[in-house]
Design a protein around this motif. Structure first.
Motif, mmCIF file in Angstrom:
data_model
loop_
_atom_site.group_PDB
_atom_site.id
_atom_site.type_symbol
_atom_site.label_atom_id
_atom_site.label_comp_id
_atom_site.label_asym_id
_atom_site.label_seq_id
_atom_site.Cartn_x
_atom_site.Cartn_y
_atom_site.Cartn_z
ATOM 1 N N PRO A 1 65.523 60.573 6.895
ATOM 2 C CA PRO A 1 65.104 61.630 7.326
ATOM 3 C C PRO A 1 64.666 62.151 8.830
ATOM 4 O O PRO A 1 64.946 63.088 9.020
ATOM 5 C CB PRO A 1 63.944 62.348 5.970
ATOM 6 N N CYS A 2 63.624 60.719 9.954
ATOM 7 C CA CYS A 2 63.532 61.149 10.472
ATOM 8 C C CYS A 2 64.643 60.336 11.800
ATOM 9 O O CYS A 2 64.105 60.183 12.546
ATOM 10 C CB CYS A 2 61.915 61.047 10.747
ATOM 11 N N GLN A 3 65.273 59.825 10.997
ATOM 12 C CA GLN A 3 66.191 58.814 11.845
ATOM 13 C C GLN A 3 67.715 60.142 11.604
ATOM 14 O O GLN A 3 69.080 58.891 11.718
ATOM 15 C CB GLN A 3 66.227 57.818 11.695
ATOM 16 N N TYR A 4 67.642 61.263 11.918
ATOM 17 C CA TYR A 4 68.898 62.036 12.006
ATOM 18 C C TYR A 4 69.628 62.036 10.948
ATOM 19 O O TYR A 4 70.829 61.412 10.951
ATOM 20 C CB TYR A 4 69.905 61.897 13.479
ATOM 21 N N GLY A 5 69.412 61.086 9.406
ATOM 22 C CA GLY A 5 69.682 60.988 8.565
ATOM 23 C C GLY A 5 70.872 59.004 8.127
ATOM 24 O O GLY A 5 70.915 58.904 7.600
ATOM 25 N N ALA A 6 70.558 58.101 9.419
ATOM 26 C CA ALA A 6 70.934 57.112 9.768
ATOM 27 C C ALA A 6 69.978 56.667 8.237
ATOM 28 O O ALA A 6 68.566 56.632 7.795
ATOM 29 C CB ALA A 6 70.804 56.676 11.242
ATOM 30 N N PRO A 7 70.526 55.842 8.123
ATOM 31 C CA PRO A 7 69.891 54.945 6.622
ATOM 32 C C PRO A 7 68.778 53.768 7.071
ATOM 33 O O PRO A 7 69.362 52.626 7.255
ATOM 34 C CB PRO A 7 71.320 54.296 5.857
ATOM 35 N N VAL A 8 68.098 53.915 7.992
ATOM 36 C CA VAL A 8 67.137 53.059 8.317
ATOM 37 C C VAL A 8 65.557 52.631 7.255
ATOM 38 O O VAL A 8 65.755 53.988 7.443
ATOM 39 C CB VAL A 8 66.584 53.604 10.294
ATOM 40 N N TYR A 9 65.601 51.849 7.533
ATOM 41 C CA TYR A 9 64.251 51.634 6.081
ATOM 42 C C TYR A 9 63.609 50.661 7.298
ATOM 43 O O TYR A 9 63.470 49.834 8.068
ATOM 44 C CB TYR A 9 64.865 50.792 5.444
ATOM 45 N N ILE A 10 61.423 50.885 7.033
ATOM 46 C CA ILE A 10 61.108 50.067 8.136
ATOM 47 C C ILE A 10 60.433 48.970 6.829
ATOM 48 O O ILE A 10 60.475 49.198 5.547
ATOM 49 C CB ILE A 10 60.208 50.359 8.358
ATOM 50 N N SER A 11 59.770 47.837 7.396
ATOM 51 C CA SER A 11 59.194 47.110 6.397
ATOM 52 C C SER A 11 58.373 45.853 7.717
ATOM 53 O O SER A 11 58.621 46.112 8.572
ATOM 54 C CB SER A 11 60.357 45.878 6.379
ATOM 55 N N ASN A 12 57.824 45.157 7.173
ATOM 56 C CA ASN A 12 57.016 43.845 8.144
ATOM 57 C C ASN A 12 58.264 42.613 8.670
ATOM 58 O O ASN A 12 59.117 42.744 7.584
ATOM 59 C CB ASN A 12 56.275 43.341 7.415
ATOM 60 N N PRO A 13 57.920 42.615 9.673
ATOM 61 C CA PRO A 13 59.143 41.486 10.472
ATOM 62 C C PRO A 13 58.947 40.360 9.632
ATOM 63 O O PRO A 13 57.879 40.235 8.841
ATOM 64 C CB PRO A 13 58.344 41.107 11.565
ATOM 65 N N HIS A 14 60.163 40.057 9.949
ATOM 66 C CA HIS A 14 60.960 38.934 9.017
ATOM 67 C C HIS A 14 60.673 38.605 7.272
ATOM 68 O O HIS A 14 60.451 38.062 6.718
ATOM 69 C CB HIS A 14 60.465 37.680 9.535
ATOM 70 N N PHE A 15 60.680 40.850 6.725
ATOM 71 C CA PHE A 15 60.220 40.783 5.406
ATOM 72 C C PHE A 15 59.338 39.885 4.958
ATOM 73 O O PHE A 15 59.043 39.329 3.579
ATOM 74 C CB PHE A 15 61.846 40.171 4.474
ATOM 75 N N TYR A 16 58.247 39.719 5.708
ATOM 76 C CA TYR A 16 56.536 39.288 5.932
ATOM 77 C C TYR A 16 56.124 40.107 4.412
ATOM 78 O O TYR A 16 56.310 41.596 4.391
ATOM 79 C CB TYR A 16 55.176 39.050 6.402
#
Length: 549
Positions: free
Chosen positions: A337-352
Motif C-alpha cells: 500500500p505504501c509502495q505505489y501498489g507494487a507487490p513489495v514485501y519485507i523480511s529479515n535479511p536472508h529470510f532470517y
C-alpha cells in the motif's frame, strides 16, 4: 574578682557555626531528594536550546546505510524451472548526513514539528565499485504483470502485446548505483504521468531514490513535557494521527520513535519500545532482552521479536496487515500500500527467522543472527541509543501471468531483491562524554559530595560548640580560669625575659664594637709615651695591657 562571667562568642566563631549549619542542612537535603534526576530530566526533555535539542536537531553521529544487492546468476535457468541462484553483492555504503529543518515548537500540546533533511554520500573506501553490473528482476514490469490476472483476459493480452513490442524482459542488467538511485524506465514514466496523484511514483525507478534531500513529510513528535512514556514518539504525520495505508489498529498506529530518543526504561518500566520507518510502512516493536554495557555505559539490549513480520496466526496484531489476496507467511510482511501498489514485501535479511520454505526456494542465502537481526542498545536512564541497526530485506512477490507472453515462464515466487542496514555503531566522543558524566560520574560524585557536606558541616558545628563549652567551663570554675590566667602570665613573662635578653645582647655587642675601635690608638700611646702625650688619654692601663700581650 574574675573577669569572665559568661560565654562570649566571637564573630568568626559565629560565622563558622552558621556556615556549618547551612552546609549540614544542604547536605541532608541534597542526599534526601533525587535532584540530579530532576536536573537530567529537565535537560532531557526536548525544548529549544536544551542539550537534548542540539543532539536531536543535528546529531553529529555517523549514520551509515549499507546496501547489499542480490545478483541473479541464472536468469534463464530460473525461467526454465530452476531455483534462482543468488549472489550477494556489496556492501555499497552511504553516509547519511541528517538534520531536522523547519523546526517549530507547539506549547499547546508540547510537541515539536520538523522535516528531515538527508543527504546520502557514497563512501568508496568502505564499499565495492558502485558501477558493478547486476542482474535483477524487472520490478516495474513484474509489478504490472502481477496485476494482470485481476484485469481479465483482454487487458492481459493487450499488456502482452505492448510488452512484447517494447522488447521488455523479466530480468534487466543495471549497475548497483542505478538500482539504488534511479534509472530511466518507460513504465515508471507512464505511471508517473497518468497515475492518480496520491499513488503517483517518481519519474525514475530507484529503490532509495526518495531518501535524498528534504523530505516532504512533516513529522510532529512528543517532547516529554507531558510524560516520558512516549518521549520521542511521533504524534502526527502530515497532520494525521494515523497511517492511512491500513484500516484498523494497531496497524494504523504511528506511536514510534524516529530513532533519536526512546522512552527511558528506568522511568517507564516497559519492556517494549517502537520505532517508525517511512519505508517500512508501519511501526515495528523492539523487545527488551537483557542489560549490557557499551563503551563503559549501561545499555538495554532490544531485539526485533521473531513474530513481528507476517504470520497473523502466531501474532494476532499482524492480522490488520493482511490483504484479501495475501497468504500469511511467517517472516514476510506486505507493504505494497505504501509502495505505489507494487507487490513489495519485507523480511529479515536472508529470510532470517522466516518460514523455512522461503529459504529453501532459493540458493545462496545463509541467515546469521550477528549479520541479519535488528537490534538496539539504549541507555536506560536517558533513552539515547548507543548503538542500533535496522536490517530489512526487500522482496518482490510475483504472481504468474500466463497470458502475458514475455513473463509466461515466471512462476509464482517471492524474489529477494536487496537488503539494507541502517544505524549507528559509535557515538561521537563529545556525546559519550556527556552521557558518561550524567550516568556514571554524577550518580557517584553527588552522594559523595552530599555526605562530605554533612560531615564537614557537622564537624564545624561540633568544633565550635566544643570551644564554646570550654569557654563556658572556664567562666564557671575559678580554678580553671586562674590556671588559664597563670598560663597567660607565664607566657607574658617568658616574652618579657626573652625581650630583655635580646636588648642586653645588643648592648654588649655595641660595647665590644667600641672597644675594638679604640684599641689600636691606646696601645700606640703606651709604647711611645712621648708621642702626643698631651692629647692621648689611654682608656686602659698600659702595663696591664703590655703584660697581657
Amino acid at each position: 574578682m574574675l573577669i569572665s562571667h559568661g560565654v562570649k562568642i566571637s564573630n568568626n566563631r559565629l560565622a563558622v557555626i552558621i556556615i556549618g549549619i547551612v552546609t549540614l542542612i544542604l547536605g541532608i537535603v541534597l542526599s534526601s531528594i533525587p535532584w540530579l534526576d530532576y536536573f537530567i530530566l529537565k535537560n532531557l526533555r526536548l525544548w529549544n536550546d536544551t542539550l537534548s535539542y542540539h543532539y536531536w536537531q543535528r546529531p553529529g553521529v555517523i549514520r551509515l546505510t549499507k546496501v547489499y544487492i542480490y545478483n541473479v546468476t541464472n536468469p534463464d535457468g530460473f525461467l526454465g524451472g530452476e531455483k534462482p541462484k543468488l549472489q550477494e553483492v556489496g556492501p555499497f555504503v552511504y553516509r547519511e548526513d541528517m538534520e531536522k529543518v523547519n523546526v517549530k515548537f507547539h506549547e499547546n500540546n508540547y510537541t515539536v514539528s520538523y522535516q528531515h533533511k538527508k543527504i546520502l554520500q557514497f563512501v568508496p573506501e568502505l564499499s565495492i565499485d558502485k558501477n558493478t553490473p547486476i542482474v535483477t528482476p524487472n520490478i516495474p514490469m513484474l509489478t504490472l504483470t502481477s496485476l494482470s490476472p485481476k484485469l481479465g483476459y483482454l487487458l492481459s493480452k493487450t499488456i502482452s502485446i505492448v510488452l512484447t513490442a517494447a522488447k521488455l524482459k523479466p530480468f534487466i542488467n543495471v549497475t548497483a548505483d542505478q538500482l539504488v538511485f534511479g534509472y530511466d524506465d518507460a513504465l515508471v514514466s507512464l505511471a508517473h504521468r497518468f497515475y492518480p496523484k496520491h499513488m503517483r511514483p517518481m519519474e525514475r525507478m530507484g529503490l532509495l531514490l526518495g531518501r535524498n534531500g528534504t523530505l516532504t513529510e512533516v513529522s510532529n513528535i512528543k517532547t516529554g513535557y507531558q510524560g516520558m512514556e512516549q518521549f520521542g514518539y511521533i504524534d502526527s504525520l502530515n497532520g494525521m494521527d494515523h497511517l492511512p495505508h491500513w484500516n484498523e489498529e494497531p496497524c494504523t498506529s504511528i506511536a514510534g520513535s524516529e530513532g533519536s530518543f526512546f522512552p527511558p526504561r528506568d522511568i517507564t518500566k516497559s519492556d517494549v519500545v517502537h520505532i517508525y520507518d517511512k519505508d517500512l510502512c508501519r511501526i515495528i516493536p523492539l523487545r527488551y532482552v537483557k542489560r549490557v554495557e557499551k563503551d563503559g555505559l549501561a545499555a538495554d539490549l532490544y531485539r526485533l521479536p521473531n513474530n513481528s513480520y507476517g504470520d497473523s496466526r502466531n501474532n494476532p496484531e499482524n492480522k490488520c496487515y493482511d490483504t484479501n489476496d495475501y497468504e500469511a507467511v511467517q517472516g514476510l510482511q506486505n507493504i505494497s500500500p505504501c509502495q505505489y501498489g507494487a507487490p513489495v514485501y519485507i523480511s529479515n535479511p536472508h529470510f532470517y527467522e522466516s518460514d523455512p520454505q522461503l529459504l529453501d526456494a532459493v540458493e545462496g542465502l545463509q541467515p546469521e543472527r550477528e549479520k541479519h537481526e535488528t537490534y538496539f542498545k539504549i541507555q536506560p536512564k536517558l533513552g539515547v541509543p548507543l548503538e542500533g541497526k535496522v536490517r530489512i530485506q526487500l522482496n518482490l512477490k510475483v504472481t504468474r501471468a500466463k497470458d502475458v507472453h514475455p513473463v509466461r515462464d515466471f512462476r509464482d515466487f517471492v524474489f529477494p531483491v536487496m537488503w539494507l542496514e541502517e544505524g549507528i555503531s559509535e557515538l561521537t566522543p563529545a556525546i559519550k562524554g556527556w552521557l558518561y558524566l550524567a550516568t556514571v560520574i554524577a550518580p557517584h560524585a553527588v552522594p559523595i559530595g552530599s555526605y562530605l557536606m554533612i560531615v564537614g558541616g557537622a564537624s564545624a558545628v561540633i568544633f565550635s560548640f566544643v570551644r564554646a563549652y570550654q569557654n563556658f567551663m572556664f567562666a564557671r570554675d575559678p580554678s580553671l580560669e586562674i590556671l588559664e590566667m597563670g598560663r597567660r602570665s607565664l607566657r607574658r613573662g617568658s616574652s618579657f625575659i626573652a625581650h630583655q635578653q635580646h636588648k642586653l645582647m645588643l648592648h654588649q655587642r655595641d660595647n665590644y664594637a667600641l672597644l675594638r675601635t679604640h684599641m689600636p690608638h691606646a696601645m700606640t700611646a703606651c709604647l711611645d709615651p712621648e708621642r702626643d702625650r698631651d692629647d692621648v688619654q689611654p682608656i686602659i692601663d698600659c702595663a696591664a695591657g703590655i703584660q697581657e700581650v
